[in-house]
Design a protein around this motif. Structure first.
Motif, PDB file in Angstrom:
ATOM      1  N   ASN A 217       0.707  -1.228   0.105  1.00 30.16           N
ATOM      2  CA  ASN A 217       0.074  -0.052  -0.225  1.00 30.16           C
ATOM      3  C   ASN A 217       1.012   1.312   0.128  1.00 30.16           C
ATOM      4  OD1 ASN A 217       0.918   0.236   2.549  1.00 30.16           O
ATOM      5  ND2 ASN A 217      -0.838  -0.476   3.390  1.00 30.16           N
ATOM      6  N   PHE A 218       2.109   1.196   0.070  1.00 32.63           N
ATOM      7  CA  PHE A 218       3.037   2.280  -0.034  1.00 32.63           C
ATOM      8  C   PHE A 218       4.117   2.165  -1.068  1.00 32.63           C
ATOM      9  CE2 PHE A 218       6.303   5.000   2.281  1.00 32.63           C
ATOM     10  CZ  PHE A 218       5.515   6.417   1.981  1.00 32.63           C
ATOM     11  N   TRP A 219       4.898   3.144  -1.323  1.00 33.68           N
ATOM     12  CA  TRP A 219       6.159   2.746  -2.454  1.00 33.68           C
ATOM     13  C   TRP A 219       7.244   1.995  -1.814  1.00 33.68           C
ATOM     14  CZ3 TRP A 219       3.937   7.747  -1.599  1.00 33.68           C
ATOM     15  CH2 TRP A 219       3.105   8.147  -2.658  1.00 33.68           C
ATOM     16  N   PHE A 220       7.230   1.777  -0.611  1.00 33.48           N
ATOM     17  CA  PHE A 220       8.560   1.012  -0.190  1.00 33.48           C
ATOM     18  C   PHE A 220       8.385   0.688   1.460  1.00 33.48           C
ATOM     19  CE2 PHE A 220       9.474   5.520   0.338  1.00 33.48           C
ATOM     20  CZ  PHE A 220       9.731   5.640   1.786  1.00 33.48           C
ATOM     21  N   ASN A 221       8.911  -0.236   2.008  1.00 32.38           N
ATOM     22  CA  ASN A 221       8.957  -0.508   3.253  1.00 32.38           C
ATOM     23  C   ASN A 221       9.792   0.445   4.185  1.00 32.38           C
ATOM     24  OD1 ASN A 221       7.196  -2.868   2.974  1.00 32.38           O
ATOM     25  ND2 ASN A 221       9.174  -4.205   2.712  1.00 32.38           N
ATOM     26  N   LEU A 222       9.082   0.864   5.359  1.00 30.48           N
ATOM     27  CA  LEU A 222       9.985   1.806   6.404  1.00 30.48           C
ATOM     28  C   LEU A 222      11.053   1.118   6.601  1.00 30.48           C
ATOM     29  CD1 LEU A 222       7.272   3.947   8.012  1.00 30.48           C
ATOM     30  CD2 LEU A 222       8.741   4.757   5.887  1.00 30.48           C
ATOM     31  N   PRO A 223      12.443   1.704   6.922  1.00 31.42           N
ATOM     32  CA  PRO A 223      13.373   1.053   7.434  1.00 31.42           C
ATOM     33  C   PRO A 223      13.652   0.843   8.855  1.00 31.42           C
ATOM     34  CG  PRO A 223      14.237   2.920   6.851  1.00 31.42           C
ATOM     35  CD  PRO A 223      12.804   2.916   6.039  1.00 31.42           C
ATOM     36  N   VAL A 224      13.629  -0.114   9.838  1.00 30.18           N
ATOM     37  CA  VAL A 224      13.484  -0.370  10.787  1.00 30.18           C
ATOM     38  C   VAL A 224      14.937  -0.645  11.645  1.00 30.18           C
ATOM     39  CG1 VAL A 224      11.358  -1.031  11.278  1.00 30.18           C
ATOM     40  CG2 VAL A 224      12.644  -2.704  10.783  1.00 30.18           C
ATOM     41  N   GLY A 225      15.826  -1.057  10.732  1.00 26.16           N
ATOM     42  CA  GLY A 225      17.063  -1.538  11.219  1.00 26.16           C
ATOM     43  C   GLY A 225      17.237  -2.886  11.650  1.00 26.16           C
ATOM     44  N   ASN A 226      16.998  -3.967  10.970  1.00 25.19           N
ATOM     45  CA  ASN A 226      17.116  -5.274  11.561  1.00 25.19           C
ATOM     46  C   ASN A 226      18.556  -5.540  11.451  1.00 25.19           C
ATOM     47  OD1 ASN A 226      14.485  -6.009  11.600  1.00 25.19           O
ATOM     48  ND2 ASN A 226      14.324  -5.976   9.303  1.00 25.19           N
ATOM     49  N   TRP A 227      19.278  -5.682  12.472  1.00 28.67           N
ATOM     50  CA  TRP A 227      20.746  -6.026  12.721  1.00 28.67           C
ATOM     51  C   TRP A 227      20.911  -7.244  13.184  1.00 28.67           C
ATOM     52  CZ3 TRP A 227      22.676  -7.241  17.275  1.00 28.67           C
ATOM     53  CH2 TRP A 227      22.120  -7.291  18.511  1.00 28.67           C
ATOM     54  N   TYR A 228      19.956  -7.842  13.978  1.00 25.19           N
ATOM     55  CA  TYR A 228      20.439  -9.529  14.495  1.00 25.19           C
ATOM     56  C   TYR A 228      19.747 -10.253  13.421  1.00 25.19           C
ATOM     57  CZ  TYR A 228      20.172 -13.417  17.572  1.00 25.19           C
ATOM     58  OH  TYR A 228      20.404 -14.592  17.932  1.00 25.19           O
ATOM     59  N   THR A 229      20.743 -11.489  13.116  1.00 29.74           N
ATOM     60  CA  THR A 229      20.707 -12.430  12.371  1.00 29.74           C
ATOM     61  C   THR A 229      20.337 -13.568  13.230  1.00 29.74           C
ATOM     62  OG1 THR A 229      21.651 -11.375  10.382  1.00 29.74           O
ATOM     63  CG2 THR A 229      21.309 -13.663  10.424  1.00 29.74           C
ATOM     64  N   PRO A 230      19.297 -14.260  13.438  1.00 30.95           N
ATOM     65  CA  PRO A 230      19.309 -15.511  14.342  1.00 30.95           C
ATOM     66  C   PRO A 230      20.090 -16.629  13.760  1.00 30.95           C
ATOM     67  CG  PRO A 230      17.280 -15.162  13.071  1.00 30.95           C
ATOM     68  CD  PRO A 230      18.043 -13.924  12.843  1.00 30.95           C
ATOM     69  N   ASN A 231      20.547 -17.502  14.653  1.00 30.88           N
ATOM     70  CA  ASN A 231      21.261 -18.633  14.177  1.00 30.88           C
ATOM     71  C   ASN A 231      20.157 -19.867  14.492  1.00 30.88           C
ATOM     72  OD1 ASN A 231      22.966 -20.780  13.914  1.00 30.88           O
ATOM     73  ND2 ASN A 231      24.489 -20.103  15.249  1.00 30.88           N
TER      74      ASN A 231
END
Length: 243
Positions: A217-231
């Motif tokens: 419903n918008f032009w892009f996803n708002l950035p939230v800063g996903n910094w953690y990559t689960p193992n």
């Protein structure tokens, strides 16, 4: 002939008997579950709107806080109280215990805050009959207890995205400074906490916008800063040890 079992041409057996037993399997249709939407946006936006307004009043950016509490009474009860509490219940139904606990607890707190300003509840009459210093220290005890709870919520968000961490970090700073201001009676410390609350409310509104605005419903996803990559391997091992 075995007289214990009648032959297959016996009148009790009008049809030929199948020597191999048949297993009849009844396949039940899959259960239909009602799917709820993501109620986190409701909890975040109701919390953010009222936090921004109240923080502006406490920081002196608009009307004084004494007059602002009257303007915030209805919104504290309906918006940040009932609506946020309902959003927490929906999140619990969705299986999100963390957000459910956060929204329901803060919704109940906002509801109690607004209800305390309603004439006839006895809270205002009680506060008028006690000393200001005693009332201030009582508020400090309440704020201290909520500071411990918010610290637990911050610890539960260390693996979340940066926008969510900023939300709970500024919320911690807001409550910590307000608690210190209540105990010391220094209004400058309380106003500093109000400024942190202002940015906390804006952060909550941004997190709500990040949920609502996406590529559908918008032009892009708002950035939230996903910094953690689960193992996944480590997570699977931790589940084995906890069982």
């Amino acid at each position: 002939m075995d007289h214990g079992v009648p032959p297959t041409n016996h009148p009790a057996y009008p049809y030929p008997q199948d020597p191999s037993p048949r297993e009849i399997q009844i396949v039940a249709p899959p259960p239909q579950f009602r799917r709820f939407g993501n109620a986190a946006a409701l909890g975040l936006i109701t919390f953010g709107i009222c936090t921004v307004q109240e923080s502006m009043m406490k920081a002196g950016m608009s009307v004084g806080y004494d007059h602002g509490t009257r303007a915030m009474t209805a919104q504290s009860i309906a918006v940040a109280g009932i609506a946020q509490f309902a959003g927490g219940l929906w999140q619990i139904a969705n299986g999100d215990t963390f957000e459910g606990a956060a929204f329901t607890s803060f919704g109940a707190a906002w509801f109690a805050k607004g209800l305390a300003q309603v004439p006839g509840t006895g809270v205002l009459d009680y506060q008028e009959n006690e000393s200001p210093e005693l009332a201030r220290k009582q508020d400090g005890i309440v704020t201290l207890a909520w500071g411990i709870w918010v610290l637990i919520l911050l610890a539960g968000n260390v693996k979340s995205h940066i926008a969510n961490i900023v939300l709970f970090l500024t919320l911690n700073l807001q409550i910590d400074f307000e608690c210190a201001g209540k105990w010391t009676g220094d209004k400058r410390i309380t106003k500093t906490g109000a400024w942190f609350g202002f940015f906390c409310g804006l952060s909550a509104m941004y997190n709500a916008a990040a949920i609502l605005l996406n590529e559908e419903n918008f032009w892009f996803n708002l950035p939230v800063g996903n910094w953690y990559t689960p193992n996944p391997i480590a997570d699977e091992e931790s589940e084995i040890y906890t069982e």
